[in-house]
Design a protein around this motif. Structure first.
Motif, PDB file in Angstrom:
ATOM      1  N   VAL A   1      14.579   5.940   0.016  1.00 21.10           N
ATOM      2  CA  VAL A   1      14.197   7.166  -0.146  1.00 21.10           C
ATOM      3  C   VAL A   1      12.946   7.434  -1.009  1.00 21.10           C
ATOM      4  O   VAL A   1      13.093   7.104  -2.180  1.00 21.10           O
ATOM      5  N   PRO A   2      12.034   8.027  -0.577  1.00 25.70           N
ATOM      6  CA  PRO A   2      10.634   8.138  -1.354  1.00 25.70           C
ATOM      7  C   PRO A   2      10.973   9.148  -2.163  1.00 25.70           C
ATOM      8  O   PRO A   2      11.563  10.127  -2.125  1.00 25.70           O
ATOM      9  N   ASP A   3      10.050   8.976  -3.412  1.00 25.96           N
ATOM     10  CA  ASP A   3      10.142   9.757  -4.596  1.00 25.96           C
ATOM     11  C   ASP A   3       8.465  10.093  -4.974  1.00 25.96           C
ATOM     12  O   ASP A   3       8.051   9.307  -5.608  1.00 25.96           O
ATOM     13  N   GLY A   4       7.800  11.015  -4.367  1.00 29.75           N
ATOM     14  CA  GLY A   4       6.287  11.154  -4.463  1.00 29.75           C
ATOM     15  C   GLY A   4       5.442  10.322  -3.998  1.00 29.75           C
ATOM     16  O   GLY A   4       4.063  10.345  -4.120  1.00 29.75           O
ATOM     17  N   GLU A   5       5.832   9.235  -3.210  1.00 28.39           N
ATOM     18  CA  GLU A   5       4.840   8.323  -2.659  1.00 28.39           C
ATOM     19  C   GLU A   5       5.634   7.792  -1.529  1.00 28.39           C
ATOM     20  O   GLU A   5       6.818   7.453  -1.458  1.00 28.39           O
ATOM     21  N   VAL A   6       4.919   7.448  -0.384  1.00 27.81           N
ATOM     22  CA  VAL A   6       5.515   6.606   0.829  1.00 27.81           C
ATOM     23  C   VAL A   6       4.917   5.193   0.898  1.00 27.81           C
ATOM     24  O   VAL A   6       3.495   4.900   0.563  1.00 27.81           O
ATOM     25  N   VAL A   7       5.536   4.193   1.388  1.00 23.89           N
ATOM     26  CA  VAL A   7       5.027   2.996   1.487  1.00 23.89           C
ATOM     27  C   VAL A   7       4.344   2.741   2.779  1.00 23.89           C
ATOM     28  O   VAL A   7       5.023   3.203   3.955  1.00 23.89           O
ATOM     29  N   GLY A   8       3.304   2.052   2.758  1.00 27.51           N
ATOM     30  CA  GLY A   8       2.517   1.811   4.153  1.00 27.51           C
ATOM     31  C   GLY A   8       3.509   1.110   5.186  1.00 27.51           C
ATOM     32  O   GLY A   8       4.306  -0.109   5.008  1.00 27.51           O
ATOM     33  N   LEU A   9       3.705   1.673   6.441  1.00 24.45           N
ATOM     34  CA  LEU A   9       4.671   0.966   7.244  1.00 24.45           C
ATOM     35  C   LEU A   9       4.403  -0.390   7.817  1.00 24.45           C
ATOM     36  O   LEU A   9       5.447  -1.345   7.678  1.00 24.45           O
TER      37      LEU A   9
ATOM     38  N   LEU B   1      14.868  10.763   4.030  1.00 25.95           N
ATOM     39  CA  LEU B   1      15.313   9.079   4.513  1.00 25.95           C
ATOM     40  C   LEU B   1      14.392   8.570   5.224  1.00 25.95           C
ATOM     41  O   LEU B   1      13.965   9.302   6.428  1.00 25.95           O
ATOM     42  N   VAL B   2      13.734   7.540   4.726  1.00 23.05           N
ATOM     43  CA  VAL B   2      12.691   6.740   5.870  1.00 23.05           C
ATOM     44  C   VAL B   2      13.414   5.460   6.171  1.00 23.05           C
ATOM     45  O   VAL B   2      13.797   5.050   5.458  1.00 23.05           O
ATOM     46  N   ILE B   3      13.385   5.365   7.568  1.00 22.12           N
ATOM     47  CA  ILE B   3      13.869   4.173   8.143  1.00 22.12           C
ATOM     48  C   ILE B   3      12.692   3.513   9.056  1.00 22.12           C
ATOM     49  O   ILE B   3      12.342   4.146   9.859  1.00 22.12           O
ATOM     50  N   VAL B   4      12.653   2.121   8.846  1.00 23.14           N
ATOM     51  CA  VAL B   4      11.797   1.271   9.907  1.00 23.14           C
ATOM     52  C   VAL B   4      12.698   0.463  10.237  1.00 23.14           C
ATOM     53  O   VAL B   4      13.198  -0.412   9.730  1.00 23.14           O
ATOM     54  N   GLY B   5      12.769   0.443  11.555  1.00 24.18           N
ATOM     55  CA  GLY B   5      13.348  -0.434  12.654  1.00 24.18           C
ATOM     56  C   GLY B   5      12.566  -1.120  13.579  1.00 24.18           C
ATOM     57  O   GLY B   5      11.476  -1.039  13.470  1.00 24.18           O
TER      58      GLY B   5
ATOM     59  N   THR C   1       0.656  -0.927   0.023  1.00 22.39           N
ATOM     60  CA  THR C   1      -0.213  -0.014   0.018  1.00 22.39           C
ATOM     61  C   THR C   1       0.898   1.269  -0.109  1.00 22.39           C
ATOM     62  O   THR C   1       1.838   1.562   0.671  1.00 22.39           O
ATOM     63  N   CYS C   2       0.996   2.167  -0.815  1.00 19.46           N
ATOM     64  CA  CYS C   2       1.841   3.265  -0.966  1.00 19.46           C
ATOM     65  C   CYS C   2       0.860   4.319  -1.137  1.00 19.46           C
ATOM     66  O   CYS C   2      -0.341   4.480  -1.766  1.00 19.46           O
ATOM     67  N   PHE C   3       1.100   5.534  -0.483  1.00 23.27           N
ATOM     68  CA  PHE C   3       0.212   6.713  -0.481  1.00 23.27           C
ATOM     69  C   PHE C   3       1.068   7.820  -0.944  1.00 23.27           C
ATOM     70  O   PHE C   3       2.091   7.990  -0.627  1.00 23.27           O
ATOM     71  N   THR C   4       0.411   8.643  -1.828  1.00 22.61           N
ATOM     72  CA  THR C   4       0.927   9.831  -2.703  1.00 22.61           C
ATOM     73  C   THR C   4       1.358  10.828  -1.739  1.00 22.61           C
ATOM     74  O   THR C   4       0.677  11.257  -0.711  1.00 22.61           O
ATOM     75  N   GLU C   5       2.548  11.419  -1.710  1.00 24.05           N
ATOM     76  CA  GLU C   5       3.276  12.455  -0.871  1.00 24.05           C
ATOM     77  C   GLU C   5       4.009  13.178  -1.800  1.00 24.05           C
ATOM     78  O   GLU C   5       5.303  13.102  -1.993  1.00 24.05           O
ATOM     79  N   SER C   6       3.425  14.271  -2.672  1.00 21.65           N
ATOM     80  CA  SER C   6       4.019  14.999  -3.673  1.00 21.65           C
ATOM     81  C   SER C   6       5.235  15.905  -3.281  1.00 21.65           C
ATOM     82  O   SER C   6       6.064  16.345  -3.939  1.00 21.65           O
ATOM     83  N   GLN C   7       5.017  16.179  -1.975  1.00 19.23           N
ATOM     84  CA  GLN C   7       5.757  17.289  -1.556  1.00 19.23           C
ATOM     85  C   GLN C   7       7.548  16.666  -0.881  1.00 19.23           C
ATOM     86  O   GLN C   7       7.984  17.411  -0.280  1.00 19.23           O
ATOM     87  N   LEU C   8       7.267  15.287  -0.932  1.00 21.24           N
ATOM     88  CA  LEU C   8       8.662  14.772  -0.157  1.00 21.24           C
ATOM     89  C   LEU C   8       9.791  14.927  -1.315  1.00 21.24           C
ATOM     90  O   LEU C   8       9.542  14.935  -2.476  1.00 21.24           O
TER      91      LEU C   8
END
Length: 212
Positions: A114-122, A86-90, A75-82
């Motif tokens: 490194v997101p580019d226009g969208e982020v991945v559901g955590l 750096l997104v890190i999930v630990g 599930t990816c969510f649009t985030e055009s302002q990114l």
């Protein structure tokens, strides 16, 4: 690039089973019979008090462990302002089984991208880790599989995965070094070419693992 730091021991296919995946559906009844036979060969009586039902319980565990939930569609969510974030999930801890000795290994997973226009559901990150851990594995392969799956999700190489493992095959047998840890790191895209980005990721990953 994949880097491994270890002590002395340290893709999904529709046609050919990937390494560590059962070739066919597991028959719990047959597995229970084999466990009962193993107990006899080890000098035990599977019908004695305490062992009654043990073969069936062990078989049920094997069936469940080797049949993990699918990694599922991301599930990816649009985030055009990114931009250049750096997104890190630990903090992801999964259990797997060393395929050389069939003993457990605990794998602490940290993943970054490194997101580019969208982020991945955590929650996707945890599902990916559990999916590839639920099989006979080696830590090095597990690290690569998680990274390659994430690359497919974001459709870019800008992915880094670091895994720190405690292997019972090293802690309770062989050299019996309880404090030994194995670290594997897979970096791709900008993580392989930008030393500052790579160091940021590794610093956060090490900080989440804490002391040995």
């Amino acid at each position: 690039m994949t880097t491994s730091v270890a002590g002395p021991e340290a893709d999904l296919s529709t046609t050919v089973p990937a390494p560590g995946r059962p070739a066919a559906a597991i028959d719990p009844g047959r597995v229970a019979d084999l466990i009962a036979q193993l107990l006899v060969e080890l000098g035990e009586d599977p019908t004695r008090e305490g062992l009654i039902g043990t073969p069936e319980r062990v078989a049920a565990w094997w069936s469940a462990f080797l049949s993990p939930d699918d990694a599922a569609t991301a599930t990816c969510f649009t985030e055009s302002q990114l931009s250049d974030q750096l997104v890190i999930v630990g903090g992801m801890s999964v259990w797997s089984l060393c395929e050389h000795h069939m003993l457990p290994m605990n794998l602490q997973v940290t993943a970054g991208y490194v997101p580019d226009g969208e982020v991945v559901g955590l929650s996707k990150f945890g599902r990916i880790a559990r999916h590839f851990a639920g099989r006979l594995q080696v830590q090095e392969r597990f690290t690569r599989q998680v990274a390659e799956h994430l690359i497919g999700v974001i459709a870019r190489e800008d992915v880094a995965v670091a895994v720190r493992g405690v292997h019972l095959c090293m802690s309770m047998r062989g050299v019996r070094m309880e404090e030994a840890r194995t670290t594997t790191v897979h970096t791709g895209g900008r993580f392989g070419t930008d030393p500052v980005l790579s160091q940021q990721f590794l610093t956060v990953a090490a900080g989440q693992w804490g002391a040995p």
